[in-house]
Design an enzyme around this catalytic site. Structure first.
Site, PDB file in Angstrom:
ATOM      1  N   LYS A  84     -26.070 -14.909  -6.175  1.00 53.24           N
ATOM      2  CA  LYS A  84     -27.422 -14.540  -5.872  1.00 53.24           C
ATOM      3  C   LYS A  84     -26.051 -13.257  -5.303  1.00 53.24           C
ATOM      4  O   LYS A  84     -26.493 -13.520  -3.891  1.00 53.24           O
ATOM      5  CB  LYS A  84     -28.560 -15.119  -5.785  1.00 53.24           C
ATOM      6  CG  LYS A  84     -29.270 -13.006  -6.224  1.00 53.24           C
ATOM      7  CD  LYS A  84     -30.791 -13.839  -6.227  1.00 53.24           C
ATOM      8  CE  LYS A  84     -31.575 -12.740  -7.001  1.00 53.24           C
ATOM      9  NZ  LYS A  84     -31.337 -11.683  -5.762  1.00 53.24           N
TER      10      LYS A  84
ATOM     11  N   ASP B 148       0.769  -1.321   0.310  1.00 54.49           N
ATOM     12  CA  ASP B 148      -0.363   0.016   0.128  1.00 54.49           C
ATOM     13  C   ASP B 148       1.246   1.584   0.263  1.00 54.49           C
ATOM     14  O   ASP B 148       0.848   2.285  -0.812  1.00 54.49           O
ATOM     15  CB  ASP B 148      -1.367   0.398   1.610  1.00 54.49           C
ATOM     16  CG  ASP B 148      -2.123  -1.196   1.229  1.00 54.49           C
ATOM     17  OD1 ASP B 148      -2.567  -1.485   1.799  1.00 54.49           O
ATOM     18  OD2 ASP B 148      -1.654  -2.106  -0.053  1.00 54.49           O
TER      19      ASP B 148
END
Ligand SMILES: COc1nc2nc(N)nc(N)c2nc1C
Length: 308
Positions: free
Chosen positions: A110, A29
């Protein structure tokens, strides 16, 4: 300076893709943050170098004062539901009655989030909208630009509308509610409501700090080379730089599909995000066209819903 800004933009967009879409960062990072800081300074000194696909442009300026209505070029459908194995077998019988036995199913998790449509023109993200009533939704481009797994520019300059689900990972939901409790604010009931509440904001700075994510699963308007199957379309979406769900699988029979729904009924708590069922689709585009649609749903797809 122009060359340096271009190089930084390319590098940072690639790092962002590896981290947020592939979940496989190649740099720490600190490297990302340092290069972003350099680009921010460069753009401050030379504002004419700013492009709208720059990672510095994900969080827009002023809040909107209202949401614009958007008509979908291709309506966003809803799915028929099945609540148990027998209803899945009924669905299978209807499909086989129409197209025979020689076909494959694709099964997708889903995602329990908010359906969105993402429009790109010449490869640039130009419009993001909610599903709304299926024909007309709301323009939430300013909020969707802050979702780091949504590419601001595709790998190809194509015009396309991708459909998918924006969601809030479970961990982000828990820490968001922790903070809200400390601030004496009302808590969100579940990650889906938290995602919907974040996207309904007029100020993009709110969505930007909600750590929203996305999985794409379908295409609306479609210009690309013809594709023979849904699986190929998902592969093409990935090649364009979109994030698709890694648990998607193809099966030959409804019995294998039923096993897949049973597996995820048990193991869904191991996922980083909520799912409320499994979506089952006939894979071949030609066979989808043979099956067609009812007034509001495809006959070639069904949503198996987990018991509440
Ligand atoms: C083809 O239409 C659809 N496909 C879907 N696929 C997945 N994975 N999830 C959905 N919620 C979904 N919804 C619709 C209307």
């Amino acid at each position: 300076a122009k060359k340096r800004a271009e190089a930084l933009r390319k590098e940072l967009n690639q790092y962002n893709y590896e981290y947020h879409v592939l979940d496989q960062p190649t740099v720490p990072d600190a490297v990302y943050d340092q290069k972003l800081h350099e680009l921010v300074q460069l753009e401050e000194e030379h504002p004419e170098l700013i492009t709208d696909d720059s990672p510095t442009q994900r969080v827009g300026g002023q809040p909107l004062d209202e949401f614009r209505k958007v008509d979908h070029t291709v309506p966003m459908l809803s799915l028929g539901n099945a609540f148990n194995a027998e209803e899945l077998r009924d669905f299978d019988r209807r499909v086989r009655g129409k197209i025979g036995d020689d076909f494959k199913y694709v099964c997708e998790l889903k995602i329990d989030g908010l359906a969105v449509s993402l429009r790109y023109e010449e490869g640039k993200f130009v419009l993001g909208a909610t599903r709304g009533d299926g024909k007309t939704g709301e323009d939430i481009t300013h909020n969707l630009r802050t979702v780091k797994s949504i590419p601001l520019r595709l790998t190809e300059p194509v015009t396309i509308e991708a459909r998918g689900e924006v969601f809030m990972p479970k961990q982000s939901f828990l820490s968001l509610n922790d903070n809200r409790e400390k601030e004496g604010l009302e808590l969100f009931a579940n990650p889906r409501n938290a995602a919907a509440g974040s996207l309904r904001q007029l100020d993009p700075k709110v969505a930007a700090r909600r750590n929203l994510d996305v999985f794409l699963y379908a295409v609306g308007e479609w210009q690309a080379a013809s594709t023979a199957s849904h699986s190929e379309r998902l592969k093409y979406l990935r090649e364009l730089g979109f994030k698709t769900n890694p648990e998607t699988k193809r099966f030959d029979t409804i019995e294998e599909v039923i096993e897949y729904t049973e597996e995820w009924t048990i193991h869904r708590n191991e996922l980083d995000y909520d799912i409320d069922g499994i979506v089952i689709k006939v894979d071949s585009i030609q066979q989808q066209e043979e099956l067609g649609f009812t007034a509001k749903s495809p006959r070639w797809a069904i949503a198996y819903k987990f018991p509440a």
